[in-house]
Write an enzyme that holds these catalytic residues in place. Sequence first.
Site, mmCIF file in Angstrom:
data_model
loop_
_atom_site.group_PDB
_atom_site.id
_atom_site.type_symbol
_atom_site.label_atom_id
_atom_site.label_comp_id
_atom_site.label_asym_id
_atom_site.label_seq_id
_atom_site.Cartn_x
_atom_site.Cartn_y
_atom_site.Cartn_z
ATOM 1 N N LYS A 99 98.274 -48.819 49.269
ATOM 2 C CA LYS A 99 99.231 -49.420 48.369
ATOM 3 C C LYS A 99 99.582 -48.502 47.208
ATOM 4 O O LYS A 99 100.596 -48.669 46.545
ATOM 5 C CB LYS A 99 98.628 -50.705 47.777
ATOM 6 C CG LYS A 99 98.434 -51.818 48.775
ATOM 7 C CD LYS A 99 98.078 -53.131 48.053
ATOM 8 C CE LYS A 99 96.622 -53.386 48.091
ATOM 9 N NZ LYS A 99 96.205 -54.693 47.536
ATOM 10 N N GLY A 100 98.722 -47.519 46.958
ATOM 11 C CA GLY A 100 98.824 -46.728 45.733
ATOM 12 C C GLY A 100 100.157 -46.039 45.497
ATOM 13 O O GLY A 100 100.536 -45.783 44.367
ATOM 14 N N GLU A 146 102.132 -39.553 49.318
ATOM 15 C CA GLU A 146 100.794 -40.088 49.009
ATOM 16 C C GLU A 146 100.608 -40.081 47.490
ATOM 17 O O GLU A 146 101.168 -39.236 46.786
ATOM 18 C CB GLU A 146 99.764 -39.194 49.721
ATOM 19 C CG GLU A 146 98.305 -39.415 49.404
ATOM 20 C CD GLU A 146 97.727 -40.740 49.853
ATOM 21 O OE1 GLU A 146 98.264 -41.770 49.428
ATOM 22 O OE2 GLU A 146 96.719 -40.745 50.587
ATOM 23 N N ASP A 147 99.832 -41.014 46.990
ATOM 24 C CA ASP A 147 99.584 -41.067 45.546
ATOM 25 C C ASP A 147 98.646 -39.950 45.098
ATOM 26 O O ASP A 147 98.951 -39.192 44.185
ATOM 27 C CB ASP A 147 99.030 -42.445 45.133
ATOM 28 C CG ASP A 147 97.835 -42.895 45.970
ATOM 29 O OD1 ASP A 147 97.393 -42.152 46.882
ATOM 30 O OD2 ASP A 147 97.322 -44.000 45.722
ATOM 31 N N ASP A 195 92.239 -36.501 47.498
ATOM 32 C CA ASP A 195 90.909 -36.267 46.951
ATOM 33 C C ASP A 195 90.131 -35.385 47.939
ATOM 34 O O ASP A 195 90.289 -34.160 47.919
ATOM 35 C CB ASP A 195 90.266 -37.645 46.732
ATOM 36 C CG ASP A 195 88.941 -37.602 46.017
ATOM 37 O OD1 ASP A 195 88.719 -36.677 45.236
ATOM 38 O OD2 ASP A 195 88.127 -38.523 46.232
ATOM 39 N N LYS A 202 93.696 -33.693 43.574
ATOM 40 C CA LYS A 202 92.360 -33.415 43.008
ATOM 41 C C LYS A 202 91.719 -32.336 43.881
ATOM 42 O O LYS A 202 90.816 -32.586 44.663
ATOM 43 C CB LYS A 202 91.512 -34.697 43.025
ATOM 44 C CG LYS A 202 91.879 -35.685 41.940
ATOM 45 C CD LYS A 202 90.702 -36.564 41.510
ATOM 46 C CE LYS A 202 90.392 -37.633 42.498
ATOM 47 N NZ LYS A 202 89.526 -38.707 41.955
ATOM 48 N N PHE A 257 88.121 -40.061 37.830
ATOM 49 C CA PHE A 257 88.741 -41.149 38.578
ATOM 50 C C PHE A 257 89.939 -41.647 37.788
ATOM 51 O O PHE A 257 89.826 -42.005 36.626
ATOM 52 C CB PHE A 257 87.740 -42.271 38.856
ATOM 53 C CG PHE A 257 88.226 -43.162 39.958
ATOM 54 C CD1 PHE A 257 88.047 -42.803 41.278
ATOM 55 C CD2 PHE A 257 88.911 -44.334 39.654
ATOM 56 C CE1 PHE A 257 88.548 -43.600 42.307
ATOM 57 C CE2 PHE A 257 89.413 -45.135 40.681
ATOM 58 C CZ PHE A 257 89.228 -44.770 42.014
ATOM 59 N N LEU A 258 91.101 -41.648 38.435
ATOM 60 C CA LEU A 258 92.350 -41.956 37.740
ATOM 61 C C LEU A 258 92.878 -43.337 38.108
ATOM 62 O O LEU A 258 92.721 -43.784 39.246
ATOM 63 C CB LEU A 258 93.418 -40.907 38.090
ATOM 64 C CG LEU A 258 93.016 -39.431 37.982
ATOM 65 C CD1 LEU A 258 94.228 -38.547 38.226
ATOM 66 C CD2 LEU A 258 92.408 -39.119 36.633
ATOM 67 N N ASP A 286 94.596 -47.556 41.571
ATOM 68 C CA ASP A 286 93.753 -48.667 41.120
ATOM 69 C C ASP A 286 92.286 -48.308 41.116
ATOM 70 O O ASP A 286 91.862 -47.318 41.726
ATOM 71 C CB ASP A 286 93.926 -49.859 42.057
ATOM 72 C CG ASP A 286 93.261 -49.615 43.409
ATOM 73 O OD1 ASP A 286 93.569 -48.569 44.033
ATOM 74 O OD2 ASP A 286 92.424 -50.426 43.832
ATOM 75 N N ARG A 288 96.394 -50.960 38.344
ATOM 76 C CA ARG A 288 97.405 -50.334 39.195
ATOM 77 C C ARG A 288 98.789 -50.317 38.545
ATOM 78 O O ARG A 288 99.581 -49.400 38.765
ATOM 79 C CB ARG A 288 97.486 -51.132 40.504
ATOM 80 C CG ARG A 288 97.948 -50.331 41.693
ATOM 81 C CD ARG A 288 98.226 -51.234 42.868
ATOM 82 N NE ARG A 288 97.106 -51.560 43.738
ATOM 83 C CZ ARG A 288 96.540 -50.712 44.593
ATOM 84 N NH1 ARG A 288 96.948 -49.473 44.653
ATOM 85 N NH2 ARG A 288 95.560 -51.103 45.372
HETATM 86 P P1 IMP Z 1 90.725 -38.889 50.285
HETATM 87 O O1 IMP Z 1 90.728 -39.355 51.704
HETATM 88 O O2 IMP Z 1 89.328 -38.620 49.776
HETATM 89 O O3 IMP Z 1 91.659 -37.738 50.009
HETATM 90 O O4 IMP Z 1 91.132 -40.134 49.420
HETATM 91 C C1 IMP Z 1 92.399 -40.452 49.175
HETATM 92 C C2 IMP Z 1 92.518 -41.907 48.782
HETATM 93 O O5 IMP Z 1 91.427 -42.356 47.952
HETATM 94 C C3 IMP Z 1 93.753 -42.024 47.941
HETATM 95 O O6 IMP Z 1 94.866 -42.327 48.753
HETATM 96 C C4 IMP Z 1 93.394 -43.141 46.992
HETATM 97 O O7 IMP Z 1 93.721 -44.372 47.579
HETATM 98 C C5 IMP Z 1 91.911 -43.042 46.816
HETATM 99 N N1 IMP Z 1 91.572 -42.269 45.599
HETATM 100 C C6 IMP Z 1 91.034 -41.035 45.517
HETATM 101 N N2 IMP Z 1 90.864 -40.632 44.256
HETATM 102 C C7 IMP Z 1 91.317 -41.652 43.485
HETATM 103 C C8 IMP Z 1 91.429 -41.839 42.058
HETATM 104 O O8 IMP Z 1 91.072 -40.989 41.222
HETATM 105 N N3 IMP Z 1 91.959 -43.033 41.661
HETATM 106 C C9 IMP Z 1 92.383 -43.993 42.523
HETATM 107 N N4 IMP Z 1 92.304 -43.859 43.857
HETATM 108 C C10 IMP Z 1 91.770 -42.695 44.333
HETATM 109 MG MG MG Z 2 95.942 -43.970 48.748
#
Ligand code: IMP
Ligand code: MG
Length: 174
Positions: A41-42, A97-98, A101, A129, A150-151, A157, A163
């Site tokens: 949803k982000g 994508e928002d 990470d 990140k 963490f943002l 959210d 959010r």
């Molecule tokens: P990844 O698979 O570790 O790259 O995670 C990506 C997903 O984790 C993002 O699409 C977000 O939904 C969530 N996420 C990662 N870091 C943050 C953050 O700092 N704040 C909020 N959501 C996050």
């Molecule tokens: Mg996401």
Amino acid sequence: MSTRKRRLISREDIARRVQDLADRIARDYAGRDLVMVGVLKGVFIFMADLVRALPFSVEVDFVRISSYGAGTSTSGEVHISKDVELPLRDRDVLIVEDIVDTGLTLAFLRQHLANHRPRSLKICCFIDKHERREVEVPLDYVGFPVEKGFLVGYGLDCGEKSRTLPEIFVLEEK
Ligand code: IMP
Ligand code: MG
């Protein structure tokens, strides 16, 4: 542990950067058959701003990806709980994508969408990140690189809270 929010990216900086990204996307995709696929949803706020900053209209679709575990990092096991609905074959697909990470979510989604045989497949993310990356994913358009933390806000959210804040905040321990 209690946390407080520190403002990291202002409304003005967000608006300026979104317009920069839209300008680049507009140049790169002029005259092409662009479909933007947002990751719910982000992404809903970023994507709404991004598409309205473009000088032409595009088709939009959404996926929802769930990772097991509700903490502040991805467990590694991801699955699609809502898939794309538009045809993608031979079209120019841009994943939106928002935040990226570890990269696990996007690496999985990228492979999933590649199976539809699009003409091109690129990625636009609002926040990168990059220090936390575990799997490499090519990010073609990046809003802001952020080292760590963490943002929340602007669609992001923490356990569904914060959010809808219009700016980006970092959560800090008090
Ligand atoms: P990844 O698979 O570790 O790259 O995670 C990506 C997903 O984790 C993002 O699409 C977000 O939904 C969530 N996420 C990662 N870091 C943050 C953050 O700092 N704040 C909020 N959501 C996050
Ligand atoms: Mg996401």
